[in-house]
Design an enzyme around this catalytic site. Structure first.
Site, PDB file in Angstrom:
ATOM      1  N   ASP A   1       0.820  -1.226   0.000  1.00 18.23           N
ATOM      2  CA  ASP A   1       0.000   0.000   0.000  1.00 18.23           C
ATOM      3  C   ASP A   1       0.848   1.267   0.000  1.00 18.23           C
ATOM      4  O   ASP A   1       0.441   2.303   0.510  1.00 18.23           O
ATOM      5  CB  ASP A   1      -0.936   0.026   1.222  1.00 18.23           C
ATOM      6  CG  ASP A   1      -1.764  -1.243   1.360  1.00 18.23           C
ATOM      7  OD1 ASP A   1      -2.275  -1.705   0.335  1.00 18.23           O
ATOM      8  OD2 ASP A   1      -1.865  -1.765   2.482  1.00 18.23           O
TER       9      ASP A   1
ATOM     10  N   HIS B   1      -3.480  -1.543  -7.076  1.00 18.41           N
ATOM     11  CA  HIS B   1      -2.700  -0.366  -7.445  1.00 18.41           C
ATOM     12  C   HIS B   1      -3.669   0.696  -7.934  1.00 18.41           C
ATOM     13  O   HIS B   1      -4.673   0.377  -8.581  1.00 18.41           O
ATOM     14  CB  HIS B   1      -1.708  -0.673  -8.579  1.00 18.41           C
ATOM     15  CG  HIS B   1      -0.540  -1.490  -8.180  1.00 18.41           C
ATOM     16  ND1 HIS B   1       0.012  -1.455  -6.924  1.00 18.41           N
ATOM     17  CD2 HIS B   1       0.199  -2.386  -8.885  1.00 18.41           C
ATOM     18  CE1 HIS B   1       1.048  -2.278  -6.873  1.00 18.41           C
ATOM     19  NE2 HIS B   1       1.175  -2.860  -8.039  1.00 18.41           N
TER      20      HIS B   1
END
EC number: 6.3.4.4
Length: 518
Positions: free
Chosen positions: A20, A58
């Site tokens: 992340d 993503h």
């Protein structure tokens, strides 16, 4: 300073924390820099998805991606490759490519799936849910928080010598059918006799998968590109206990694979041709160093390798120099049941502020938030390798709301053991890890909104000092005494001050000059 030259035409986009970190936004930035450096419109020939599957999210160019590399948003990239280290459900390729193309990007004509990429299917999704049920209801452990995408069970088939590869879609239906039926039979027996999932609970798994994929693909349904029934997993439910409709299963996966026939090929040869043509290759990693299945801490790891070396195994390229970019954030986030030494206290005002920003791209799960842990990042660089560092989301640390001026920013530079001694590495066993307390340095914060700043000199002094302190503390763990070492130090290549492509600072001083500010 001017950005340091790339040391290789192979660039690796990796994470040096817990995932992340914003790796997706790095791809367009790298490509734009290469366009400027090379003075050519298409310097990058291939962007390769290296590892994982549809479990890693993503965000790039406004698109939320799972299976495709973030290079999809750069139209100059001629090939979007999926390496043999990836596991993928063919339906996810079809659904996600429709989403991407609906948003204006051509993708199917650029997609190349390696022949040895492994096929993930319904059996793995059911096992993913089944092992989670077993962990909680039989072993009495905490819920791990699986994505339900079947990634770990897919890799288990590889090590158990039962893989099904994408090249099998180029062969005959009968062989494929026999292998998928055998795979599902093994899964159902495992769910019944090993995981001990009750019949009624297993039946609900199909509804769980339906709800998850319907939610994830709501935009495609609303746009009329797919029917809601296309995401209905209950159609695979069998008429008898612990069974599935095998005919429906084989037909669904064989048809999906046939849709992708033209996209299946040899990624190895494409990469060799790309380098021979003088173009660049970008390897895009899912997850990050501390989620590596060998170096992380089970059960909160992914099922693939996340270190830079995995690029060569997944791509089939011989070992050679690569320019590795290690990405992290200016604070820490984690999901699952990770040991989180630097987590904010529940009522901390900065923690409350950051929590509003931190949700998983794939799962939507709330991430835990905490102070920047230089020990974890330094160890990731020390053992994973890193040519440049990239730090995102420093703009989120500006004083705002309940996060008032006077609150100090903390950076973890070591861990204190119960006996009072301090270590500067991440222990390799969880019991020692749990016993530690973070050792912090304090750095003053800043009030200014820095999201519109584009040069390092224009940052507030305290923001510069915080950046310098992060880099110095990280590299002291990775390398040791920075004054004594003669080795080249990784530089901070990019500093992200917001999510948009232009919210980035590129003119950061070289590391030896930068750390003088700390």
């Amino acid at each position: 300073m001017a950005l340091t030259p790339f040391e290789s035409r192979i660039l690796l986009d990796t994470g040096i924390s817990m995932g992340d970190e914003g790796k997706g936004r790095l791809i367009p930035e790298l490509i734009r820099e290469l366009v400027t450096q090379t003075r050519t419109p298409d310097p990058v020939g291939v962007v390769v998805k290296v590892n994982g599957g549809a479990n890693a999210g993503h965000t790039s160019g406004g698109l939320k991606l799972n299976l495709f590399p973030a290079g999809v948003v750069e139209r100059s990239v001629g090939c979007l490759a999926v390496g043999s280290g990836v596991v993928a459900d063919p339906h996810k390729f079809i659904w996600e490519s429709a989403y991407i193309e609906h948003n204006g990007y051509d993708v199917r004509s650029r997609l190349l799936i390696d022949q040895r990429t492994m096929v993930s299917d319904l059996s793995h999704r059911l096992l993913d849910l089944g092992w989670e049920w077993y962990r909680v209801n039989v072993l009495g452990q905490e819920k791990r928080g699986s994505t339900g995408r079947g990634i770990s069970p897919s890799y288990s088939d590889e090590t158990a010598h039962f893989p099904v590869y994408y090249y099998e879609f180029l062969l005959d239906r009968e062989t494929f059918s026999a292998r998928i039926r055998a795979r599902m039979d093994r899964a159902l027996r495992t769910l019944q006799h090993v995981c001990r999932v009750p019949e009624e609970e297993l039946s609900l798994f199909f509804d769980t998968l339906t709800a998850a994929e319907t939610r994830a693909n709501r935009g495609l349904i609303d746009a009329g590109l797919f029917k809601e029934s296309d995401f209905d997993f209950s159609r695979f439910r069998g008429e008898t206990p612990y069974s599935v409709d095998m005919e429906e299963l084989v037909e669904a996966y064989w048809s999906a694979g046939q849709t992708l026939r033209e996209q299946i090929g040899d990624v190895r040869e494409k990469l060799h041709e790309t380098l021979a043509a003088g173009k660049y290759i970008i390897g895009e990693f899912g997850q990050a160093f501390w989620l590596d299945k060998r170096f992380g801490f089970p059960p909160n790891v992914t099922a693939s390798h996340t270190l830079p070396a995995e690029f060569f195994l997944s791509s089939g390229m011989p070992l050679q120099p690569a320019h590795t970019l290690g990405v992290c954030k200016a604070y820490d986030t984690k999901v699952g049941t990770h040991i989180f030494l630097c987590q904010f206290p529940e009522d901390h005002p900065l923690g409350k502020k950051l929590s509003k920003l931190e949700y998983g791209t794939t799962t939507g799960r709330q991430r835990m938030v905490g102070w920047y842990d230089a020990v974890e990042k330094g160890d990731a660089i020390r053992y994973g390798g890193c040519t440049d560092i990239n730090i995102n989301k420093i703009d989120a640390l500006s004083y705002e709301g309940d996060w008032l001026p006077g609150g100090e920013l903390l950076i973890c530079t070591g861990y204190r053991k119960p006996d009072g001694s301090v270590i500067k590495h991440v222990p390799r066993d969880m019991e020692t890890h749990r016993s530690l307390k973070p050792v912090y340095i304090q750095v003053p914060g800043w009030e200014e909104d820095i999201s519109k700043v584009r040069t390092f000199d224009n940052l507030p002094l305290n923001a510069k000092r915080y950046v310098a302190a992060m880099v110095k503390a990280t590299l002291e763990v990775a390398i040791g005494d920075l004054e004594k070492t003669q080795a080249d130090l990784p530089n901070l290549r990019y500093l992200g001050v917001g999510p948009d492509p232009d919210q980035i600072i590129r003119d950061i001083p070289a590391t030896r000059d930068l750390i003088k500010l700390a």
